[in-house]
Design an enzyme around this catalytic site. Structure first.
Site, PDB file in Angstrom:
ATOM      1  N   ASP A 198       1.003 -13.896  -1.105  1.00 32.22           N
ATOM      2  CA  ASP A 198       0.539 -12.703  -0.862  1.00 32.22           C
ATOM      3  C   ASP A 198       0.033 -12.042  -2.189  1.00 32.22           C
ATOM      4  O   ASP A 198       0.853 -11.640  -3.010  1.00 32.22           O
ATOM      5  CB  ASP A 198       1.496 -11.762  -0.337  1.00 32.22           C
ATOM      6  CG  ASP A 198       0.917 -10.712   0.279  1.00 32.22           C
ATOM      7  OD1 ASP A 198      -0.100  -9.970   0.057  1.00 32.22           O
ATOM      8  OD2 ASP A 198       1.808 -10.039   1.340  1.00 32.22           O
TER       9      ASP A 198
ATOM     10  N   SER B 250       3.021  -6.356   7.613  1.00 29.84           N
ATOM     11  CA  SER B 250       1.746  -5.565   6.611  1.00 29.84           C
ATOM     12  C   SER B 250       2.003  -4.000   7.140  1.00 29.84           C
ATOM     13  O   SER B 250       3.149  -3.485   6.904  1.00 29.84           O
ATOM     14  CB  SER B 250       0.588  -6.038   7.046  1.00 29.84           C
ATOM     15  OG  SER B 250      -0.679  -5.594   6.207  1.00 29.84           O
TER      16      SER B 250
ATOM     17  N   HIS C 193      -1.312 -13.205   2.188  1.00 27.62           N
ATOM     18  CA  HIS C 193      -0.828 -11.602   2.941  1.00 27.62           C
ATOM     19  C   HIS C 193      -0.876 -12.326   4.594  1.00 27.62           C
ATOM     20  O   HIS C 193       0.044 -11.821   5.491  1.00 27.62           O
ATOM     21  CB  HIS C 193      -1.757 -10.605   2.801  1.00 27.62           C
ATOM     22  CG  HIS C 193      -1.309  -9.811   3.579  1.00 27.62           C
ATOM     23  ND1 HIS C 193      -0.072  -9.080   3.377  1.00 27.62           N
ATOM     24  CD2 HIS C 193      -1.884  -8.858   4.522  1.00 27.62           C
ATOM     25  CE1 HIS C 193       0.137  -8.057   4.090  1.00 27.62           C
ATOM     26  NE2 HIS C 193      -0.946  -7.764   4.942  1.00 27.62           N
TER      27      HIS C 193
END
Lengths: 379, 379
Positions: free
Chosen positions: A323, A168, A356
């Site tokens: 995600d 991320s 995610h």
């Protein structure tokens, strides 16, 4: 040269009451009046302290360094240092015999610039006034964090790293590294991070920021010593938590179950929101969301390929199949553009139902991916 | 029997300043002290006025009625009545020679219970006090809106309808109709609406509600005559606008474009948020989001099949391929369960890049779908 870590313990790090001093936390001052940090968007910081932790030992040749970057609300603590130490956010991946093997590698993890876990951020004292910066903190980008990390590595005497890795926001920093300091690392591994922030991700961030700003306890950012915008931050966190999961994983976990007159998903979001509000500074959240919005490897380059052709490191990009925040097609696009630019880049899909957050959950899938890439680097 | 529409013009409809009286708007009182409306969740309303519009003429046999249901922030105005009248939210689909042909059919569209465009809602005067209900308005469900619509049709002398149709929340109401009054309609057409609200959709709604409630101008719902929680409602609307679009359509429209120091997507969300805040009552938004959360065709039934087996109408369900709010798999599931329960149900996918809002944009694709289904009903 900049001061070594032992010299900065006298500094008031932060006015944020949720800051937690950890046993293995170290501090390094990487900017001062004589060596200020000039920021990408024009601002300047006359005092930057970085909070970091290290695992393992630096080899004599200095060739065993891994830089690990944390995500938005993470910190410098990916793993426990001892049996009695608190577990970290990548515990199963960092430690003796684990893919990021602390018996072989010297692993460095630093809190980001603008953060609230020891590194200089909006809750830190403005050296001009002694008071917390609040909204007088200058605007920052993830590239600024990379420059701060570079200074930290200079302080630590590290001149080259084997691997820079993160998921991320941590993956975005890793990518910024590969473009800004192309010869500094052998490899970069990026999980669930695209080459630039999409308009949808900017939209989610905007909602989060607006909620914080709407909270009357935000007080234009001057809430230190008071309650702070806990409700606004909890809403911002709820937005985040929705985007970190997949529709299906949420449905599987919560569905339409109820407790205490609410849907379980509501109780869950309340819990997550309130717990973040206790441990995270709302102004840091504002600045870091904005840094995420600004994130764009292309920047002033004419094309994706132009920016990416600077990369010298071997690159591994992992997308998470479910995600919704940074959908895997964005990672595929990035790797395609890298390959077109002559970069040694590969793409892998992490088949996860967890959205995610898969990069913080599906360790059994990440484990072989990291090991394989490490082998690819050593070859 | 309940009073006819002409009798209720003296009623103060709403304290919401954004309510707009339209030329063709009609009112019907469908509940009063003698015939109160008992609500699904235990509440009661002693006064219910419905704002509605009609298009075309009721046939002598009364066999040409179409009930059209609007979505969350819609109203009773799907189409212009004359050349000079304001355009409506389904303009290309409702009118002479259009798929919902006003030369053949008598089309009725009513503002929902709890709304703010003429039908009784939180901004309406509580008959006990003369003051706006605010948060003293009882909790409502979409089934309550269906009961209100049924009373309206009674007042209008309609005993059977050819078709009930709607998208999003309007589709949910249409489905509630098919279970609650199975013999009342020949067909039901549902676009971008599932059989129940998923935990993810509840999560988005929660964020929206929390933002409204956080706004100091909300004042526990007693803001009538004041500014009202415009900022909170604008945030709630921004959350909605994100979920109504697809990641790709947003990226195509806005990307990373900037204007006035902001990303275009931010300007867009501000614009959408502020314009809704002017035309929609925040308390209505709270109550309707909650009604969406409660939406569940199964309710007290033991299984999906149990609930759906009551349906007698022919059903057409349309999913929008890029819908992230009510992903098409939910509609597929619904139709599968209907077929398993012996319902004459069909499913079609509207291939649209526009996300959930496709039902308000892709008229060229909806047009043949509606025409085909109308033909299927007449057969």
């Amino acid at each position: 040269m900049l001061l070594k870590d032992s010299c900065v313990l006298e500094i008031t790090i932060t006015h944020f009451s949720g800051f937690k001093w950890r046993s293995y936390l170290k501090l390094a001052r990487v900017a001062n009046k004589e060596h200020p940090l000039h920021l990408s968007l024009g601002g300047r910081l006359d005092e930057v302290v970085v909070a970091y932790e290290t695992y393992g030992h630096l080899s004599e040749g200095g060739d065993n360094v891994i830089l690990l970057n944390h995500a938005l609300t993470g910190d410098s603590h990916p793993s426990a240092h001892t049996q009695h130490d608190e577990k970290g956010w990548w515990e199963p991946l960092v430690g003796p015999g684990r893919p990021l093997d602390t018996e072989k590698f010297f692993i460095i993890c630093a809190n980001v610039l603008g953060g609230c876990q020891g590194t200089t951020g909006p809750a830190s004292p403005n050296p001009d006034t002694g008071l917390p910066y609040g909204m007088n903190f200058p605007e920052i980008t993830l590239l600024d964090t990379v420059h701060v990390q570079k200074r930290l590595l200079d302080v630590l005497g590290v001149h080259h790293v084997k691997l820079i890795i993160g998921g991320s926001m941590g993956g975005m920093q890793s990518l910024e590294w590969s473009v800004a300091y192309p010869d500094f690392m052998d490899g970069v591994m990026v999980i669930a991070a695209p080459g630039y922030a999409s308009s949808q991700s900017i939209a989610y961030n905007k909602v989060g920021r607006q909620a914080i700003i709407l909270d009357p306890e935000w007080r234009e950012g001057n809430y230190y010593g008071g309650i702070g915008p806990e409700k606004g931050l909890a809403i911002a966190r709820a937005v985040g938590m929705i985007t970190y999961q997949s529709e299906m994983s949420m449905e599987g976990k919560f569905g339409r179950k109820r407790r205490n007159g609410c849907f379980e998903i509501e109780n869950y979001l309340d819990y997550q929101g309130n717990s973040l509000a206790r441990r995270f500074d709302a102004n840091s959240y504002l600045y870091l969301l904005r840094a995420l919005d600004y994130y764009n490897l292309l920047k002033s380059c004419n094309s994706y390929e132009d920016a990416l052709s600077k990369i010298r490191a071997k690159v591994m990009v992992v997308g998470v199949s479910s995600d919704i925040l940074y959908p895997p097609y964005q990672q595929e696009e990035l790797v395609e553009a890298m390959c077109d630019s002559g970069v040694d880049a590969q793409y892998a899909l992490l088949e996860s139902p967890h959205g995610h957050d898969g990069f913080l959950i599906d360790f059994h899938l990440l484990r072989p991916m990291i090991r394989n890439f490490m082998n690819h680097l050593i070859k």
